[in-house]
Design a protein around this motif. Structure first.
Motif, PDB file in Angstrom:
ATOM      1  N   VAL B 139       0.848  -0.673  -0.109  1.00  0.00           N
ATOM      2  CA  VAL B 139      -0.227   0.154  -0.077  1.00  0.00           C
ATOM      3  C   VAL B 139       1.206   1.525   0.129  1.00  0.00           C
ATOM      4  O   VAL B 139       0.822   1.907  -0.748  1.00  0.00           O
ATOM      5  CB  VAL B 139      -1.080   0.275   1.257  1.00  0.00           C
ATOM      6  N   LEU B 140       2.565   1.121   0.873  1.00  0.00           N
ATOM      7  CA  LEU B 140       2.758   2.527   0.757  1.00  0.00           C
ATOM      8  C   LEU B 140       3.480   2.932  -0.225  1.00  0.00           C
ATOM      9  O   LEU B 140       3.582   3.554  -1.055  1.00  0.00           O
ATOM     10  CB  LEU B 140       4.471   2.402   2.003  1.00  0.00           C
ATOM     11  N   VAL B 141       3.690   1.232  -0.975  1.00  0.00           N
ATOM     12  CA  VAL B 141       4.905   1.457  -2.305  1.00  0.00           C
ATOM     13  C   VAL B 141       3.530   1.716  -3.388  1.00  0.00           C
ATOM     14  O   VAL B 141       4.139   3.315  -4.039  1.00  0.00           O
ATOM     15  CB  VAL B 141       5.480   0.310  -2.929  1.00  0.00           C
ATOM     16  N   ASN B 142       2.118   1.994  -3.557  1.00  0.00           N
ATOM     17  CA  ASN B 142       1.211   2.160  -4.260  1.00  0.00           C
ATOM     18  C   ASN B 142       1.376   3.745  -3.721  1.00  0.00           C
ATOM     19  O   ASN B 142       0.866   4.783  -4.681  1.00  0.00           O
ATOM     20  CB  ASN B 142       0.120   1.436  -4.492  1.00  0.00           C
ATOM     21  N   ASN B 143       1.427   4.149  -2.996  1.00  0.00           N
ATOM     22  CA  ASN B 143       0.984   5.773  -2.368  1.00  0.00           C
ATOM     23  C   ASN B 143       2.004   6.765  -2.319  1.00  0.00           C
ATOM     24  O   ASN B 143       1.718   7.844  -2.942  1.00  0.00           O
ATOM     25  CB  ASN B 143      -0.330   5.402  -1.474  1.00  0.00           C
ATOM     26  N   MET B 144       3.108   6.640  -2.788  1.00  0.00           N
ATOM     27  CA  MET B 144       4.205   6.786  -2.393  1.00  0.00           C
ATOM     28  C   MET B 144       4.474   6.873  -3.742  1.00  0.00           C
ATOM     29  O   MET B 144       5.898   7.043  -4.199  1.00  0.00           O
ATOM     30  CB  MET B 144       5.153   6.556  -1.581  1.00  0.00           C
ATOM     31  N   ASP B 145       3.589   7.531  -5.345  1.00  0.00           N
ATOM     32  CA  ASP B 145       4.017   7.407  -6.611  1.00  0.00           C
ATOM     33  C   ASP B 145       5.138   8.441  -6.472  1.00  0.00           C
ATOM     34  O   ASP B 145       5.468   8.230  -8.136  1.00  0.00           O
ATOM     35  CB  ASP B 145       2.613   7.010  -7.508  1.00  0.00           C
ATOM     36  N   GLY B 146       5.570   9.812  -6.163  1.00  0.00           N
ATOM     37  CA  GLY B 146       6.203  10.238  -5.996  1.00  0.00           C
ATOM     38  C   GLY B 146       7.742  10.190  -6.139  1.00  0.00           C
ATOM     39  O   GLY B 146       8.107  10.451  -7.039  1.00  0.00           O
ATOM     40  N   TYR B 147       7.741   8.804  -5.713  1.00  0.00           N
ATOM     41  CA  TYR B 147       9.555   8.583  -5.749  1.00  0.00           C
ATOM     42  C   TYR B 147       9.145   6.719  -6.540  1.00  0.00           C
ATOM     43  O   TYR B 147      10.025   6.458  -6.576  1.00  0.00           O
ATOM     44  CB  TYR B 147       9.634   8.004  -4.039  1.00  0.00           C
ATOM     45  N   THR B 148       7.995   6.316  -6.757  1.00  0.00           N
ATOM     46  CA  THR B 148       8.110   4.709  -7.475  1.00  0.00           C
ATOM     47  C   THR B 148       6.821   4.579  -8.225  1.00  0.00           C
ATOM     48  O   THR B 148       7.128   3.061  -8.799  1.00  0.00           O
ATOM     49  CB  THR B 148       7.184   4.358  -5.997  1.00  0.00           C
ATOM     50  N   ARG B 149       6.417   5.385  -8.487  1.00  0.00           N
ATOM     51  CA  ARG B 149       5.531   5.734 -10.211  1.00  0.00           C
ATOM     52  C   ARG B 149       4.289   4.604  -9.084  1.00  0.00           C
ATOM     53  O   ARG B 149       3.492   3.894 -10.488  1.00  0.00           O
ATOM     54  CB  ARG B 149       5.927   5.256 -11.368  1.00  0.00           C
ATOM     55  N   GLY B 150       4.206   4.456  -7.905  1.00  0.00           N
ATOM     56  CA  GLY B 150       2.601   3.753  -7.954  1.00  0.00           C
ATOM     57  C   GLY B 150       2.491   2.382  -8.490  1.00  0.00           C
ATOM     58  O   GLY B 150       3.601   1.656  -8.746  1.00  0.00           O
ATOM     59  N   GLY B 151       0.912   2.294  -8.402  1.00  0.00           N
ATOM     60  CA  GLY B 151       0.985   0.906  -9.122  1.00  0.00           C
ATOM     61  C   GLY B 151       1.388   0.614 -10.276  1.00  0.00           C
ATOM     62  O   GLY B 151       1.471  -0.594 -11.158  1.00  0.00           O
ATOM     63  N   LEU B 152       2.859   1.371 -11.432  1.00  0.00           N
ATOM     64  CA  LEU B 152       2.753   1.572 -12.341  1.00  0.00           C
ATOM     65  C   LEU B 152       4.474   0.814 -12.376  1.00  0.00           C
ATOM     66  O   LEU B 152       4.941  -0.650 -13.092  1.00  0.00           O
ATOM     67  CB  LEU B 152       2.903   2.763 -13.139  1.00  0.00           C
ATOM     68  N   GLY B 153       4.880   0.503 -11.217  1.00  0.00           N
ATOM     69  CA  GLY B 153       5.729   0.112 -11.407  1.00  0.00           C
ATOM     70  C   GLY B 153       7.123   0.880 -12.218  1.00  0.00           C
ATOM     71  O   GLY B 153       6.916   2.027 -11.989  1.00  0.00           O
ATOM     72  N   LEU B 154       8.372   0.534 -11.608  1.00  0.00           N
ATOM     73  CA  LEU B 154       9.549   1.193 -11.709  1.00  0.00           C
ATOM     74  C   LEU B 154       9.586   0.116 -13.574  1.00  0.00           C
ATOM     75  O   LEU B 154      10.274  -1.089 -12.221  1.00  0.00           O
ATOM     76  CB  LEU B 154      10.049   1.450 -11.247  1.00  0.00           C
ATOM     77  N   ASN B 155      10.207   0.387 -14.229  1.00  0.00           N
ATOM     78  CA  ASN B 155      10.264  -0.070 -15.661  1.00  0.00           C
ATOM     79  C   ASN B 155      11.967   0.489 -16.100  1.00  0.00           C
ATOM     80  O   ASN B 155      12.617   1.392 -15.802  1.00  0.00           O
ATOM     81  CB  ASN B 155       8.859  -0.904 -16.334  1.00  0.00           C
ATOM     82  N   GLY B 156      12.451  -0.402 -16.485  1.00  0.00           N
ATOM     83  CA  GLY B 156      13.564   0.014 -17.682  1.00  0.00           C
ATOM     84  C   GLY B 156      14.708  -0.174 -16.565  1.00  0.00           C
ATOM     85  O   GLY B 156      15.566   1.689 -17.087  1.00  0.00           O
ATOM     86  N   LEU B 157      14.788  -0.495 -15.264  1.00  0.00           N
ATOM     87  CA  LEU B 157      15.661  -0.540 -14.910  1.00  0.00           C
ATOM     88  C   LEU B 157      17.301  -0.784 -14.918  1.00  0.00           C
ATOM     89  O   LEU B 157      16.854  -1.798 -16.428  1.00  0.00           O
ATOM     90  CB  LEU B 157      15.964  -1.291 -13.580  1.00  0.00           C
ATOM     91  N   PRO B 158      18.196  -0.211 -14.992  1.00  0.00           N
ATOM     92  CA  PRO B 158      19.582  -0.668 -15.672  1.00  0.00           C
ATOM     93  C   PRO B 158      19.444  -2.162 -15.696  1.00  0.00           C
ATOM     94  O   PRO B 158      19.045  -2.786 -13.941  1.00  0.00           O
ATOM     95  CB  PRO B 158      20.443   0.146 -14.967  1.00  0.00           C
ATOM     96  N   GLN B 159      20.128  -2.900 -16.423  1.00  0.00           N
ATOM     97  CA  GLN B 159      20.349  -4.522 -15.981  1.00  0.00           C
ATOM     98  C   GLN B 159      21.860  -4.835 -15.564  1.00  0.00           C
ATOM     99  O   GLN B 159      22.448  -5.183 -16.694  1.00  0.00           O
ATOM    100  CB  GLN B 159      19.646  -5.180 -17.297  1.00  0.00           C
ATOM    101  N   LEU B 160      22.197  -4.888 -14.182  1.00  0.00           N
ATOM    102  CA  LEU B 160      22.849  -4.312 -13.862  1.00  0.00           C
ATOM    103  C   LEU B 160      23.466  -6.099 -13.233  1.00  0.00           C
ATOM    104  O   LEU B 160      24.403  -6.747 -13.049  1.00  0.00           O
ATOM    105  CB  LEU B 160      23.465  -3.477 -12.591  1.00  0.00           C
ATOM    106  N   THR B 161      22.224  -7.177 -12.850  1.00  0.00           N
ATOM    107  CA  THR B 161      22.678  -8.156 -12.211  1.00  0.00           C
ATOM    108  C   THR B 161      23.165  -9.319 -12.949  1.00  0.00           C
ATOM    109  O   THR B 161      22.250  -9.335 -14.650  1.00  0.00           O
ATOM    110  CB  THR B 161      21.379  -8.180 -11.950  1.00  0.00           C
ATOM    111  N   ASN B 162      24.011 -10.034 -13.157  1.00  0.00           N
ATOM    112  CA  ASN B 162      23.892 -11.322 -14.769  1.00  0.00           C
ATOM    113  C   ASN B 162      24.050 -11.967 -12.832  1.00  0.00           C
ATOM    114  O   ASN B 162      24.509 -12.165 -11.802  1.00  0.00           O
ATOM    115  CB  ASN B 162      24.936 -11.186 -15.107  1.00  0.00           C
TER     116      ASN B 162
END
Ligand SMILES: Nc1ncnc2c1ncn2[C@@H]1O[C@H](COP(=O)(O)OP(=O)(O)O)[C@@H](O)[C@H]1O
Ligand SMILES: [Mg+2]
Lengths: 273, 327
Positions: B139-162
């Motif tokens: 719920v918090l992540v959904n509502n803090m959309d100024g930081y998290t883009r809410g329900g849309l989620g964050l996409n396009g993260l750099p693929q740093l993990t291998n």
């Protein structure tokens, strides 16, 4: 600690000092105005018919239950309302009427657990595998083996506690309690379910703990022979109240004590009739 | 530790072979399986060794994942995606390692806050509290959309993990859990599981020891969340849900309460099985089939082998290989 050495009084402070402690469960007064003073090296008996409040007294004296009234001092420190591990840290160890070993751990591991409090390494040393960690593990393993040796339990060291014979479980529970390096050891019916041979061995064990190791003992026991033989002073409880205190001989001849025991058996006989 | 290094070397060789021969799909799959291993081994500290029942891993992954994602996000796109982010953070674009560490630490701090009041109490309080935490975090992540883009989620993260990153962290998680388990500290955790009251009367602080297990697990879950986010390059409030908590619990129970070997083996087998069932689900249009099969595994295990594959101990072979201390 310093407060104790500053004392002028030549009388050593009692290892356990329980003043006017009461405990009620709903309407049942399981313990009422209970007072017990255990001096260093003492061997005290606590007897009474079933339901008299002996186990409740132990639970209160080890922090398992919070008393409804009264105060409990351990080696001069007021621990009323503290949690069980704090009582253990100040030197109170116990066994349980219904044995409570760690069944899926070996005898050695059971005893080693008791040594953690005073000798265990912290999280950082453990995770980093620092020399302090290895030293502490070695010390714990050695001391546990040593203690099992002194109590003549070395043969059982690698046995899973859940697989032990009943009498051995009782003795291992005592060994585990001693691993906490206590000032006072509370034994709740240690001879229950033992055969005469085993209870003789138990008498020897309690003598060694009290005499050789110098640890005060409070003994709850129904086996009168054992209590009379071992204890210097006996407290008698009935219906949560103290009925009598005295030497084994005094208590044995006290008419109130005789009546409490006979009374309950008479009542029991009446119920069965 | 000599034997441990040999095992680590063998693992690294296997990773090198996979890295050279696997296609992208297989590499991602291998990484996800290893992340699952990291999750179950770290969760087994509480749920296996200490006898607690935590469902909190998805919440800690979400926390660690978002924190790491915000830290690594390309600074030039932050203003658009996270408009409320303070200026000081908006200009930052961190590397993966410090981001993972901060994410894991954030998860661990939340675990302290949740654990401190709850771990004083014995029973199902922890299960209920961590279940609540999953929902609160979502719920918090959904509502803090100024930081998290809410329900849309964050996409396009750099693929740093291998696979190398995942291998390193999973190995670290296993080593830490192994060392804790085979130490005085681990014995006190087991003692609490075996007899809570007796352990406390032996001087074990139930709160202190439970907190160590819970918070250590939360840290690794937080890091795993960060690794996962930078592997699949997206994170949403619902990515890690109660379903994941359920899957992890099943893997631990099937492996054996407190057995690290069991947790690893069960996680690898069940992760591969549920991936293999995916095309079957699609062909038969029976979505959720793998969940049902996992649940069946759990029930069968509880009936026929309640101790799990390996019980609470490590198999003798594994134990002997690793515990002989080199002089
Ligand atoms: N946890 C409890 N809840 C309710 N009543 C209890 C509890 N423990 C003990 N009692 C009651 O307190 C009284 C004293 O019990 P206990 O201390 O076990 O006696 P003893 O050890 O002398 O046989 C009994 O009447 C018992 O039923
Ligand atoms: Mg009793």
């Amino acid at each position: 600690m310093s407060a104790r050495s500053d004392r002028v009084s030549p009388v050593p402070s009692p290892v356990l000092d329980c003043r006017g402690v009461s405990k009620a469960f709903g309407g049942v007064q399981a313990l009422q105005d209970f007072t017990l003073r255990v001096d260093p090296g003492a061997l005290i008996g606590l007897i009474g018919p079933n339901g008299a409040g002996k186990t409740t007294a132990f639970n209160v004296l080890t922090g398992v239950l919070r008393p409804s009234a009264g105060r409990i001092f351990v080696a001069g420190t007021d621990l009323t309302g503290k949690r069980p591990h704090v009582f253990a840290r100040h030197g109170v160890a116990r066994t349980f009427q219904n044995i409570r070993l760690f069944p899926d751990m070996t005898v050695h591991e059971n005893v080693m657990t008791g040594l953690h409090m005073r000798h265990g390494a912290g999280l950082a040393a453990t995770v980093l595998g620092l020399p302090a960690f290895h030293r502490s593990e070695d010390r714990i393993a050695e001391r546990a083996a040593e203690l099992l040796g002194v109590l003549r339990l070395s043969d059982l060291i690698d046995v899973r506690a859940g697989d032990l014979a009943y009498g051995d479980q009782r003795r291992v529970e005592i060994a585990r309690a001693l691993a906490t390096e206590p000032r006072v050891l509370l034994l709740d019916e240690p001879a229950a379910g033992l055969n005469p041979h085993e209870s003789n061995a138990l008498i020897g064990m309690i003598r060694r703990i009290n005499g050789d190791m110098g640890i005060a003992v409070v003994l709850v026991e129904h086996d009168m022979r054992l209590v009379m033989e071992l204890c210097q002073r006996i407290h008698v409880l009935d219906h949560g109240r103290e009925l009598a205190v005295g030497t084994p001989a005094e208590v044995q001849d006290d008419p109130r004590v005789v009546e409490a025991y006979l009374g309950t058996s008479a009542k029991a006989a009446h119920r069965h009739a | 530790m000599g034997r441990g290094l040999v095992a680590l070397g063998l693992g690294a060789a296997a990773v090198a072979v996979m890295q050279a021969s696997f296609n992208d799909y297989l590499l991602t799959l291998a990484s996800i399986i290893l992340i699952n291993v990291m999750l179950t081994t770290s969760l087994s500290l509480t749920n296996g060794l200490t006898g607690l029942f935590s469902l909190g891993h998805p919440a800690f992954m979400t926390i660690g994942g978002y924190v790491a994602a915000i830290l690594t996000y390309p600074a030039r796109r932050k203003g658009f995606m996270m408009p409320e982010l303070p200026e000081a953070l908006a200009v930052q674009q961190w590397d993966l390692l410090p981001s993972l560490l901060v994410g894991g630490t954030a998860a661990a701090l939340i675990a302290v806050l949740v654990g401190f009041p709850v771990l004083r109490l014995r029973g199902h309080y922890l299960a209920v509290a961590t279940l609540g935490l999953i929902i609160i975090v979502k719920v918090l992540v959904n509502n803090m959309d100024g930081y998290t883009r809410g329900g849309l989620g964050l996409n396009g993260l750099p693929q740093l993990t291998n696979l190398w990153w995942v291998f390193g962290w999973t190995a670290l998680s296993i080593i830490v859990c192994w060392r804790i388990k085979h130490s005085s500290l681990g014995r006190t955790m087991m003692a609490l599981r075996e007899n809570y009251m007796a352990a406390q009367c032996m001087g074990v602080s139930a709160l202190g020891i439970s907190l160590i297990a819970f918070v250590t697990g939360a840290f690794f879950a937080g890091v795993a969340g960060g690794l996962m986010a930078h592997l699949i390059t997206v994170i949403t409030p619902g990515t890690y849900s109660v379903v994941l908590a359920f899957n992890l619990v099943v893997m631990i129970v099937v492996g054996g309460n407190g057995s690290l070997t069991g947790a690893i083996v069960a996680t690898v087998i069940l992760s591969i099985a549920s991936e293999a069932l995916r095309p079957v689900e699609e062909a038969l249009e029976l979505y959720g089939l793998s969940q049902v099969i996992l649940a069946l595994c759990l029930i069968l295990m509880l009936i026929y082998r309640p101790g799990g594959l390996f019980g609470s101990a490590e198999p003798a072979l594994v134990r002997r290989w690793f515990t002989r201390r080199s002089p």
